[in-house]
Design a protein around this motif. Structure first.
Motif, PDB file in Angstrom:
ATOM      1  N   TRP A  36     -28.733 -14.468 -18.677  1.00  0.00           N
ATOM      2  CA  TRP A  36     -27.447 -14.844 -18.069  1.00  0.00           C
ATOM      3  C   TRP A  36     -27.448 -16.334 -17.740  1.00  0.00           C
ATOM      4  O   TRP A  36     -26.490 -17.048 -18.025  1.00  0.00           O
ATOM      5  N   ALA A  39     -27.135 -18.446 -20.877  1.00  0.00           N
ATOM      6  CA  ALA A  39     -25.744 -18.394 -21.351  1.00  0.00           C
ATOM      7  C   ALA A  39     -24.851 -19.284 -20.478  1.00  0.00           C
ATOM      8  O   ALA A  39     -24.046 -20.068 -20.995  1.00  0.00           O
ATOM      9  N   ARG A  40     -25.013 -19.180 -19.171  1.00  0.00           N
ATOM     10  CA  ARG A  40     -24.207 -19.995 -18.244  1.00  0.00           C
ATOM     11  C   ARG A  40     -24.450 -21.477 -18.473  1.00  0.00           C
ATOM     12  O   ARG A  40     -23.518 -22.272 -18.571  1.00  0.00           O
ATOM     13  N   LEU A  47     -19.073 -16.687 -20.605  1.00  0.00           N
ATOM     14  CA  LEU A  47     -20.073 -16.072 -19.747  1.00  0.00           C
ATOM     15  C   LEU A  47     -19.621 -14.686 -19.315  1.00  0.00           C
ATOM     16  O   LEU A  47     -18.546 -14.513 -18.755  1.00  0.00           O
ATOM     17  N   SER A  50     -23.391 -11.004 -14.832  1.00  0.00           N
ATOM     18  CA  SER A  50     -24.847 -10.859 -14.852  1.00  0.00           C
ATOM     19  C   SER A  50     -25.218  -9.398 -15.107  1.00  0.00           C
ATOM     20  O   SER A  50     -26.215  -9.117 -15.782  1.00  0.00           O
TER      21      SER A  50
END
Length: 189
Positions: A36, A39-40, A47, A50
């Protein structure tokens, strides 16, 4: 090195070298938070929550892959994917991201080759699909060069035009259909 790591490493040895200090592996639930964050921090990907990355690592680990720092074991890149229910020979690549410190080493291509080798051998995948926005030059290059390495054609068409997205201002998502390609060689057990 685990058996899964050995399979992934051997399966794509004939394509791209794995960057030094990196181990290619199957994701685990514990990797969800790191994936996560990657990706962020990409500042390019849409996004997801989570929670969705935790579920992805649980339910789609067999069609996804992570790159780990060899020393720490922490994820430094990933590819998430799934098999299209209506087309069981098609792997849909959902997201690809590499930690900023690891970019420029060919890691995304190694991950994509390794994952494709695994799902081709285990699941009989013959095609890859993904969507890319027109402004994402890096992903366009990644998937175009993937097709070239594997002697596969690439067909492109707009899958979702920007007006379909409720948040407004979203670029169209262009569907890349890659394949068919021949089954890839996999490592011996």
């Amino acid at each position: 090195m685990t058996a899964a790591q050995a399979d992934l490493a051997g399966a794509h040895r004939e394509f791209l070298e794995i960057p030094e200090g990196i181990v290619i592996d199957t994701p685990r639930v514990e990797d969800g938070a790191a994936i996560w964050r990657i990706a962020r921090d990409s500042q390019v990907l849409d996004l997801n929550s989570s929670y969705s990355y935790l579920l992805w690592c649980r339910d789609f680990a067999g069609t996804s892959v992570v790159a780990r720092d060899e020393d720490s074991g922490e994820p430094v890149g990933f590819v998430t994917g799934y098999i299209r229910p209506e087309r069981p020979q098609t792997l849909v690549v959902w997201q690809v991201a590499v930690d900023r410190a690891q970019r420029g080493r060919g890691l995304a291509a190694s991950l994509l080759d390794g994952l494709t080798a695994r799902v081709t051998g285990e699941l009989g995948v013959r095609r890859v699909e993904t969507t890319i926005t027109p402004d994402n030059t890096a992903s366009n290059r990644l998937f175009t060069s993937f097709a070239e390495r594997h002697g596969a054609s690439v067909d492109r068409e707009v899958l979702f035009h920007g007006g379909l997205f409720p948040d407004g201002g979203h670029e169209p998502e262009v569907l890349y259909k890659i394949g068919p390609f021949a089954p890839l060689a996999t490592a011996a057990p």
